[in-house]
Design a protein around this motif. Structure first.
Motif, PDB file in Angstrom:
ATOM      1  N   VAL A  47       0.852  -1.191   0.000  1.00  0.00           N
ATOM      2  CA  VAL A  47       0.000   0.000   0.000  1.00  0.00           C
ATOM      3  C   VAL A  47       0.883   1.235   0.000  1.00  0.00           C
ATOM      4  CG1 VAL A  47      -1.810   1.257   1.225  1.00  0.00           C
ATOM      5  CG2 VAL A  47      -1.805  -1.247   1.231  1.00  0.00           C
ATOM      6  N   LEU A  48       0.821   1.999  -1.088  1.00  0.00           N
ATOM      7  CA  LEU A  48       1.650   3.186  -1.195  1.00  0.00           C
ATOM      8  C   LEU A  48       0.934   4.427  -0.699  1.00  0.00           C
ATOM      9  CD1 LEU A  48       3.131   2.565  -4.744  1.00  0.00           C
ATOM     10  CD2 LEU A  48       4.124   2.002  -2.527  1.00  0.00           C
ATOM     11  N   HIS A  49      -0.361   4.522  -0.975  1.00  0.00           N
ATOM     12  CA  HIS A  49      -1.098   5.729  -0.603  1.00  0.00           C
ATOM     13  C   HIS A  49      -2.573   5.400  -0.505  1.00  0.00           C
ATOM     14  CE1 HIS A  49      -1.980   9.983  -0.286  1.00  0.00           C
ATOM     15  NE2 HIS A  49      -2.914   9.836  -1.205  1.00  0.00           N
ATOM     16  N   VAL A  50      -3.256   5.997   0.451  1.00  0.00           N
ATOM     17  CA  VAL A  50      -4.700   5.858   0.591  1.00  0.00           C
ATOM     18  C   VAL A  50      -5.293   7.256   0.593  1.00  0.00           C
ATOM     19  CG1 VAL A  50      -6.578   5.106   2.106  1.00  0.00           C
ATOM     20  CG2 VAL A  50      -4.512   3.727   1.911  1.00  0.00           C
ATOM     21  N   HIS A  51      -6.286   7.452  -0.257  1.00  0.00           N
ATOM     22  CA  HIS A  51      -6.943   8.751  -0.339  1.00  0.00           C
ATOM     23  C   HIS A  51      -8.445   8.538  -0.379  1.00  0.00           C
ATOM     24  CE1 HIS A  51      -7.832  12.854  -1.411  1.00  0.00           C
ATOM     25  NE2 HIS A  51      -8.524  12.418  -2.449  1.00  0.00           N
ATOM     26  N   ILE A  52      -9.168   9.278   0.423  1.00  0.00           N
ATOM     27  CA  ILE A  52     -10.626   9.199   0.422  1.00  0.00           C
ATOM     28  C   ILE A  52     -11.151  10.375  -0.401  1.00  0.00           C
ATOM     29  CG2 ILE A  52     -12.718   9.282   1.817  1.00  0.00           C
ATOM     30  CD1 ILE A  52     -11.082   8.093   4.120  1.00  0.00           C
ATOM     31  N   ALA A  53     -11.806  10.060  -1.509  1.00  0.00           N
ATOM     32  CA  ALA A  53     -12.395  11.090  -2.362  1.00  0.00           C
ATOM     33  C   ALA A  53     -13.729  11.509  -1.765  1.00  0.00           C
ATOM     34  CB  ALA A  53     -12.588  10.557  -3.782  1.00  0.00           C
ATOM     35  N   PRO A  54     -14.105  12.758  -1.965  1.00  0.00           N
ATOM     36  CA  PRO A  54     -15.403  13.191  -1.435  1.00  0.00           C
ATOM     37  C   PRO A  54     -16.534  12.401  -2.090  1.00  0.00           C
ATOM     38  CG  PRO A  54     -14.410  14.901  -2.795  1.00  0.00           C
ATOM     39  CD  PRO A  54     -13.415  13.802  -2.674  1.00  0.00           C
ATOM     40  N   GLY A  59     -19.878  18.066  -6.174  1.00  0.00           N
ATOM     41  CA  GLY A  59     -18.884  19.048  -5.745  1.00  0.00           C
ATOM     42  C   GLY A  59     -17.776  19.216  -6.762  1.00  0.00           C
ATOM     43  N   VAL A  60     -17.342  18.115  -7.347  1.00  0.00           N
ATOM     44  CA  VAL A  60     -16.289  18.158  -8.359  1.00  0.00           C
ATOM     45  C   VAL A  60     -16.783  18.886  -9.600  1.00  0.00           C
ATOM     46  CG1 VAL A  60     -14.835  16.752  -9.866  1.00  0.00           C
ATOM     47  CG2 VAL A  60     -15.198  16.074  -7.497  1.00  0.00           C
ATOM     48  N   GLU A  61     -18.005  18.589 -10.028  1.00  0.00           N
ATOM     49  CA  GLU A  61     -18.564  19.249 -11.202  1.00  0.00           C
ATOM     50  C   GLU A  61     -18.724  20.744 -10.968  1.00  0.00           C
ATOM     51  OE1 GLU A  61     -18.974  18.008 -14.199  1.00  0.00           O
ATOM     52  OE2 GLU A  61     -18.203  16.105 -13.463  1.00  0.00           O
TER      53      GLU A  61
END
Length: 103
Positions: A47-54, A59-61
């Protein structure tokens, strides 16, 4: 150096693998550290990186639409500056550039 080491490790493998795993169904109360420990149980040392996207893409749009608006305004300001060479047009361009960076 860290990147080069990881890149060499990746290139030495016989077949490429996807390092990105999208998951769904985890409780929203989990932190990145908690998810990392779960993934480490299944993939120790990988596991190199863990990111939780919203959650939700609205919100992204909205950010993309806001950025597009600022980009158009910057292009118009740059055209006005090319004609006028006025200091206030140059300052407007810089302000719009900062707004685009914030999106």
């Amino acid at each position: 150096k860290h990147y080069i080491g990881l890149r060499n490790k990746y290139l030495r493998k016989r077949r490429p693998e996807n390092y990105t795993i999208r998951t769904m169904g985890f409780p929203e109360t989990y932190t990145e550290a908690e998810l990392r420990s779960i993934f480490e149980e299944y993939f120790p040392g990988e596991v190199l990186h863990v990111h939780i996207a919203p959650s939700g893409m609205k919100g992204v749009e909205a950010l993309r639409a806001e950025r597009a608006k600022h980009v158009l305004a910057k292009e118009a300001a740059m055209a006005a500056f090319q004609k006028s060479k006025k200091q206030e047009d140059e300052e407007k361009i810089q302000n719009l550039t900062d707004q685009i960076s914030d999106c």
